[in-house]
Scaffold this active site. Structure first.
Site, PDB file in Angstrom:
ATOM      1  N   GLU A 191       0.719  -1.524   0.040  1.00 20.80           N
ATOM      2  CA  GLU A 191       0.493   0.026   0.330  1.00 20.80           C
ATOM      3  C   GLU A 191       1.055   1.277   0.303  1.00 20.80           C
ATOM      4  O   GLU A 191       0.260   1.891  -0.449  1.00 20.80           O
ATOM      5  CB  GLU A 191      -0.587  -0.143   1.479  1.00 20.80           C
ATOM      6  CG  GLU A 191      -2.117  -0.398   1.433  1.00 20.80           C
ATOM      7  CD  GLU A 191      -3.010  -0.068   2.077  1.00 20.80           C
ATOM      8  OE1 GLU A 191      -2.771   1.061   3.223  1.00 20.80           O
ATOM      9  OE2 GLU A 191      -3.326  -1.070   3.340  1.00 20.80           O
TER      10      GLU A 191
ATOM     11  N   HIS B 260       9.056  -0.216   5.400  1.00 21.14           N
ATOM     12  CA  HIS B 260       8.296  -0.463   6.749  1.00 21.14           C
ATOM     13  C   HIS B 260       8.196  -1.372   7.601  1.00 21.14           C
ATOM     14  O   HIS B 260       7.480  -2.514   6.475  1.00 21.14           O
ATOM     15  CB  HIS B 260       6.497   0.957   7.289  1.00 21.14           C
ATOM     16  CG  HIS B 260       5.408   0.060   5.934  1.00 21.14           C
ATOM     17  ND1 HIS B 260       5.976   0.613   4.750  1.00 21.14           N
ATOM     18  CD2 HIS B 260       4.917  -0.840   6.004  1.00 21.14           C
ATOM     19  CE1 HIS B 260       4.501   0.380   4.435  1.00 21.14           C
ATOM     20  NE2 HIS B 260       3.997  -0.713   5.100  1.00 21.14           N
TER      21      HIS B 260
ATOM     22  N   HIS C  94       6.269  -4.059  10.279  1.00 21.45           N
ATOM     23  CA  HIS C  94       5.158  -4.125  10.854  1.00 21.45           C
ATOM     24  C   HIS C  94       4.806  -5.680  12.045  1.00 21.45           C
ATOM     25  O   HIS C  94       6.260  -6.311  11.437  1.00 21.45           O
ATOM     26  CB  HIS C  94       4.110  -4.988   9.689  1.00 21.45           C
ATOM     27  CG  HIS C  94       2.994  -4.546   9.060  1.00 21.45           C
ATOM     28  ND1 HIS C  94       1.726  -3.915   9.122  1.00 21.45           N
ATOM     29  CD2 HIS C  94       3.449  -4.036   7.575  1.00 21.45           C
ATOM     30  CE1 HIS C  94       1.760  -3.423   7.760  1.00 21.45           C
ATOM     31  NE2 HIS C  94       2.870  -4.453   6.867  1.00 21.45           N
TER      32      HIS C  94
END
Ligand code: AMP
Length: 134
Positions: free
Chosen positions: A89, A94, A96
């Site tokens: 997305e 990043h 998680h």
């Protein structure tokens, strides 16, 4: 143009902050798989794909994520903290970090938790407090 995650790290867009240092920032995922689901990002490096990061940023991000994971594990009841990198997305690297009690807790297809702002704030503060004590 700055990514949404750069704007979060700079404070231009609000987030539930968990931890930060000069180069990295951690905040709660707004669509969490579990309470304490956190995203860890480089503040200024906007590389999309984690394995395209320069070596220093990659190593620094992993070390920062490890410390944040330790804080999550102290703050949130779980067996361990799971790690995932998707990037389907948001094109800003990043990691998680997801508190796990079973394998299915890391299934990104499952329905996300709906938490009230006060719950996000409570969880973020409990992780931030543990992080500060590490
Ligand atoms: P992916 O890029 O596939 O790793 O997914 C992006 C993740 O970022 C999803 O889990 C979203 O819920 C999360 N996300 C997107 N926008 C925000 C935001 N403004 N605050 C917190 N989490 C977000």
């Amino acid at each position: 143009m700055a990514t949404i995650f750069s704007k979060i790290a700079s404070g231009e867009i609000p987030s539930y902050k968990v931890a930060e240092n000069e180069d990295f920032y951690a905040f709660l995922d707004i669509n969490p798989l579990a309470e304490g689901h956190t995203l860890v990002i480089p503040r200024k490096v906007e590389t999309d794909y984690i394995f395209d990061l320069d070596e220093d940023t990659y190593a620094g991000l992993c070390l920062f994520a490890r410390k944040v994971a330790a804080a999550i594990r102290e703050a949130v009841p779980c067996k361990r903290v799971g790690v995932a990198v998707l990037g389907m997305e948001v094109p800003h690297t990043h990691i998680h970090l997801v508190p796990l009690n079973s394998e299915s807790d890391l299934d990104f297809r499952k329905k996300k938790l709906e938490l009230a702002p006060e719950e996000f704030e409570r969880i973020a503060k409990s992780i931030a407090d543990k992080y500060a004590g590490l």
